[in-house]
Design a protein around this motif. Sequence first.
Motif, PDB file in Angstrom:
ATOM      1  N   MET A   1      71.690  28.102  38.685  1.00 51.89           N
ATOM      2  CA  MET A   1      71.844  28.319  37.242  1.00 51.89           C
ATOM      3  C   MET A   1      71.974  26.972  36.532  1.00 51.89           C
ATOM      4  N   HIS A   2      71.242  26.813  35.483  1.00 48.18           N
ATOM      5  CA  HIS A   2      71.317  25.571  34.711  1.00 48.18           C
ATOM      6  C   HIS A   2      71.157  25.893  33.235  1.00 48.18           C
ATOM      7  N   LEU A   3      72.205  25.639  32.481  1.00 48.86           N
ATOM      8  CA  LEU A   3      72.145  25.842  31.033  1.00 48.86           C
ATOM      9  C   LEU A   3      71.974  24.480  30.372  1.00 48.86           C
ATOM     10  N   GLN A   4      70.904  24.355  29.581  1.00 47.68           N
ATOM     11  CA  GLN A   4      70.644  23.089  28.896  1.00 47.68           C
ATOM     12  C   GLN A   4      70.711  23.302  27.395  1.00 47.68           C
ATOM     13  N   VAL A   5      71.612  22.563  26.770  1.00 45.21           N
ATOM     14  CA  VAL A   5      71.677  22.571  25.315  1.00 45.21           C
ATOM     15  C   VAL A   5      71.150  21.208  24.870  1.00 45.21           C
ATOM     16  N   SER A   6      69.992  21.200  24.175  1.00 42.51           N
ATOM     17  CA  SER A   6      69.348  19.926  23.854  1.00 42.51           C
ATOM     18  C   SER A   6      69.204  19.733  22.357  1.00 42.51           C
ATOM     19  N   SER A   7      69.900  18.727  21.840  1.00 37.30           N
ATOM     20  CA  SER A   7      69.802  18.327  20.421  1.00 37.30           C
ATOM     21  C   SER A   7      69.833  19.513  19.474  1.00 37.30           C
ATOM     22  N   VAL A   8      70.794  20.386  19.677  1.00 37.64           N
ATOM     23  CA  VAL A   8      70.860  21.585  18.842  1.00 37.64           C
ATOM     24  C   VAL A   8      71.563  21.294  17.518  1.00 37.64           C
TER      25      VAL A   8
ATOM     26  N   VAL B   1      73.782  18.649  19.023  1.00 32.90           N
ATOM     27  CA  VAL B   1      74.699  18.853  20.145  1.00 32.90           C
ATOM     28  C   VAL B   1      73.899  19.004  21.439  1.00 32.90           C
ATOM     29  N   SER B   2      74.288  18.228  22.441  1.00 34.67           N
ATOM     30  CA  SER B   2      73.611  18.341  23.741  1.00 34.67           C
ATOM     31  C   SER B   2      74.641  18.354  24.864  1.00 34.67           C
ATOM     32  N   PHE B   3      74.455  19.224  25.812  1.00 33.65           N
ATOM     33  CA  PHE B   3      75.228  19.165  27.061  1.00 33.65           C
ATOM     34  C   PHE B   3      74.577  20.068  28.088  1.00 33.65           C
ATOM     35  N   ASP B   4      75.006  19.915  29.330  1.00 27.44           N
ATOM     36  CA  ASP B   4      74.476  20.725  30.418  1.00 27.44           C
ATOM     37  C   ASP B   4      75.613  21.452  31.116  1.00 27.44           C
ATOM     38  N   LEU B   5      75.238  22.558  31.732  1.00 29.65           N
ATOM     39  CA  LEU B   5      76.227  23.320  32.499  1.00 29.65           C
ATOM     40  C   LEU B   5      75.525  23.841  33.744  1.00 29.65           C
ATOM     41  N   HIS B   6      76.145  23.549  34.910  1.00 27.03           N
ATOM     42  CA  HIS B   6      75.529  23.957  36.179  1.00 27.03           C
ATOM     43  C   HIS B   6      76.351  25.036  36.858  1.00 27.03           C
ATOM     44  N   SER B   7      75.735  25.708  37.804  1.00 31.50           N
ATOM     45  CA  SER B   7      76.382  26.781  38.577  1.00 31.50           C
ATOM     46  C   SER B   7      77.766  26.377  39.064  1.00 31.50           C
ATOM     47  N   GLY B   8      78.718  27.265  38.869  1.00 30.65           N
ATOM     48  CA  GLY B   8      80.052  27.053  39.407  1.00 30.65           C
ATOM     49  C   GLY B   8      80.908  26.101  38.594  1.00 30.65           C
ATOM     50  N   GLN B   9      80.324  25.514  37.549  1.00 27.18           N
ATOM     51  CA  GLN B   9      81.081  24.569  36.725  1.00 27.18           C
ATOM     52  C   GLN B   9      81.945  25.294  35.707  1.00 27.18           C
ATOM     53  N   PHE B  10      83.016  24.632  35.331  1.00 25.95           N
ATOM     54  CA  PHE B  10      83.867  25.127  34.257  1.00 25.95           C
ATOM     55  C   PHE B  10      83.899  24.049  33.185  1.00 25.95           C
ATOM     56  N   LEU B  11      83.309  24.375  32.033  1.00 28.25           N
ATOM     57  CA  LEU B  11      83.162  23.394  30.963  1.00 28.25           C
ATOM     58  C   LEU B  11      83.955  23.861  29.748  1.00 28.25           C
ATOM     59  N   ALA B  12      84.569  22.924  29.034  1.00 30.98           N
ATOM     60  CA  ALA B  12      85.304  23.310  27.830  1.00 30.98           C
ATOM     61  C   ALA B  12      84.842  22.493  26.633  1.00 30.98           C
ATOM     62  N   LEU B  13      84.773  23.136  25.483  1.00 27.10           N
ATOM     63  CA  LEU B  13      84.532  22.456  24.209  1.00 27.10           C
ATOM     64  C   LEU B  13      85.822  22.541  23.408  1.00 27.10           C
ATOM     65  N   VAL B  14      86.331  21.379  22.978  1.00 28.27           N
ATOM     66  CA  VAL B  14      87.576  21.354  22.220  1.00 28.27           C
ATOM     67  C   VAL B  14      87.319  20.758  20.847  1.00 28.27           C
ATOM     68  N   GLY B  15      87.915  21.339  19.835  1.00 32.12           N
ATOM     69  CA  GLY B  15      87.803  20.772  18.491  1.00 32.12           C
ATOM     70  C   GLY B  15      88.654  21.577  17.541  1.00 32.12           C
ATOM     71  N   SER B  16      88.988  20.961  16.422  1.00 33.04           N
ATOM     72  CA  SER B  16      89.801  21.693  15.446  1.00 33.04           C
ATOM     73  C   SER B  16      88.965  22.828  14.878  1.00 33.04           C
ATOM     74  N   SER B  17      89.615  23.747  14.190  1.00 33.94           N
ATOM     75  CA  SER B  17      88.868  24.905  13.716  1.00 33.94           C
ATOM     76  C   SER B  17      87.900  24.467  12.617  1.00 33.94           C
ATOM     77  N   GLY B  18      86.726  25.035  12.627  1.00 30.67           N
ATOM     78  CA  GLY B  18      85.687  24.639  11.692  1.00 30.67           C
ATOM     79  C   GLY B  18      84.744  23.590  12.252  1.00 30.67           C
ATOM     80  N   SER B  19      84.936  23.197  13.529  1.00 30.34           N
ATOM     81  CA  SER B  19      84.062  22.165  14.086  1.00 30.34           C
ATOM     82  C   SER B  19      82.806  22.760  14.718  1.00 30.34           C
ATOM     83  N   GLY B  20      82.573  24.035  14.485  1.00 32.42           N
ATOM     84  CA  GLY B  20      81.313  24.630  14.922  1.00 32.42           C
ATOM     85  C   GLY B  20      81.311  25.146  16.347  1.00 32.42           C
TER      86      GLY B  20
END
Lengths: 256, 266
Positions: free
Chosen positions: A1-8, A25-44
């Motif tokens: 599994m590979h999730l690619q977010v490219s220049s969104v 916004v760009s980032f990748d996420l691979h199988s078995g990974q645990f990824l977090a996005l942190v930001g104040s409210s309203g940061s999309g």
Amino acid sequence: MHLQVSSVSKSFGYGPKAKPVLDSVSFDLHSGQFLALVGSSGSGKSTIMRLIAGLDRPSSGEIRLDGQLIRGPGADRGMVFQKYSLYPWLTAAQNVAFGMRLQGRPKAEVRERTAYFLEVVGLVDSARLLPRELSGGMQQRVAIARSLAAEPKVLLLDEPFGALDLQIRESMQEFLHRLWQQTGLTALLITHDLEEALLLAQQVHIMAPRPGRIVRSVNVDLDRSSLAHLRVSPPFLALREELASVLRRLDSSLPA
Amino acid sequence: MPSNEADPLNRWSSLRRFMAQPWVLGLVGVATVLLIWLLTTASGAVDKLFLPSPQAVWQAGQAQWTSGVLVKDAVASIQRVFIGFALSAGLALPIGIAMGTNQTICRLLEPLMALIRYMPAPAFIPLLIIYFGLEELPKVLLIFIGTFFFNTLMIMDAVKFVPSELVETALTLGGRGLPILTRVVAPFIAPQVLDTYRINMASAWNLVIVAELVAATEGLGKRISLAQRFLRTDEIFVGLIVIGLVGLCIDLGFRFLMRKACAWAN
Ligand SMILES: Nc1ncnc2c1ncn2[C@@H]1O[C@H](COP(=O)(O)OP(=O)(O)O)[C@@H](O)[C@H]1O
Ligand SMILES: [Mg+2]
């Protein structure tokens, strides 16, 4: 599994009234990974989540899952919302079975998997209760079980514990951590709680608001054998303080 | 001393608990009006022709019951309401759901419906008689016209208030179009739809009486207008009370259905 977010990028509205909400916004996420996005409210954060889920379309850039462009929602990307989204007329067990029944799986399989996932989230005894008879934490565990039972490739969690009391939040964090270790799921967690992100995720992206963008990414290679110890361990606290000051600076630099 | 004080206090609190039962006060209200009615007629202060006594009304009712007129009238009225309202409810459901889920359909139909809704249904009676005569059809259509637009717009509103999370969760679980309608939207709006039907059933029941006052050979409304011609106020009272009781039963029936079918919403 590979999730690619490219220049969104994403803006709401058209013409001069258009409001940029996400900027490249760009980032990748691979199988078995645990990824977090942190930001104040309203940061999309919720916006990027909805784009990945296929509930909305990017204004530019692209999102691919295993190379396939995402064009709409699908069972390969399960989502858990902050607000309780259980079906109030269905019992806990029926809620867990809901996605599998939509997928038209055989009855025996649905029954078996429902029992299994109720067990995984520790709610076997509450199987026959209606959502309104469950506590907030139990409701979110049912929602997570419902998502997992539909066998998504990636689990999208949008502030899943944001509405819970502090005590319950901590036990839910333990729960989610154990779940990740046991089932090897791939997860994308959105939160405004830096501690939560650092406790659970191997990689954390910090987002700045207006427009939403990733300003800092860190790999969190800490010993997670006990979250209770991790919470108060010096390297964890140091990292948390460092990133907290980044977030504070982002907030204070905003036009009032 | 203490036992002397405790006793009346105790009695008061048990009386208060009894009065707190929802049906007790309602019954007290009905009984009070009955009593005033009884006393007024017994005192002879009012002409019997204007206000018949409860006993006279009871006797008139019994006479209509034994002759079978009462049942025949009630069946005729209930049948009209049932057919007209079933048409209205059955058609309002898909159209209301379509308007609630599809913006184009909503924009197309909502102004039209909002306009017609404000035209009083009884004003259509002359037209309906010209078009369809004095048979059953115009009466059934009157009930349809008088309830269809309310039913549709209220169902549309119920659909618009389905939380988007519930629909979006189904989408991310692999749900699509029709299954989402039947498994998410339909169960969610079911309690409101039943309540909509219950409320609008009251106007259907009003309209059938109005239609029968104008033109009919049988029915509870027809009986009332006949009674008026012969100055039989006791029979008018029978008609009014039966109409009220049947309406109440229909209302309670809907409430019962709602409690059974939508226990989660209570
Ligand atoms: N459908 C929408 N239409 C217009 N503006 C929106 C919409 N959705 C979100 N926004 C705006 O985008 C910004 C980011 O929202 P969101 O993604 O919910 O942030 P977060 O989840 O980080 O709190 C907010 O300013 C919000 O008002
Ligand atoms: Mg959000």
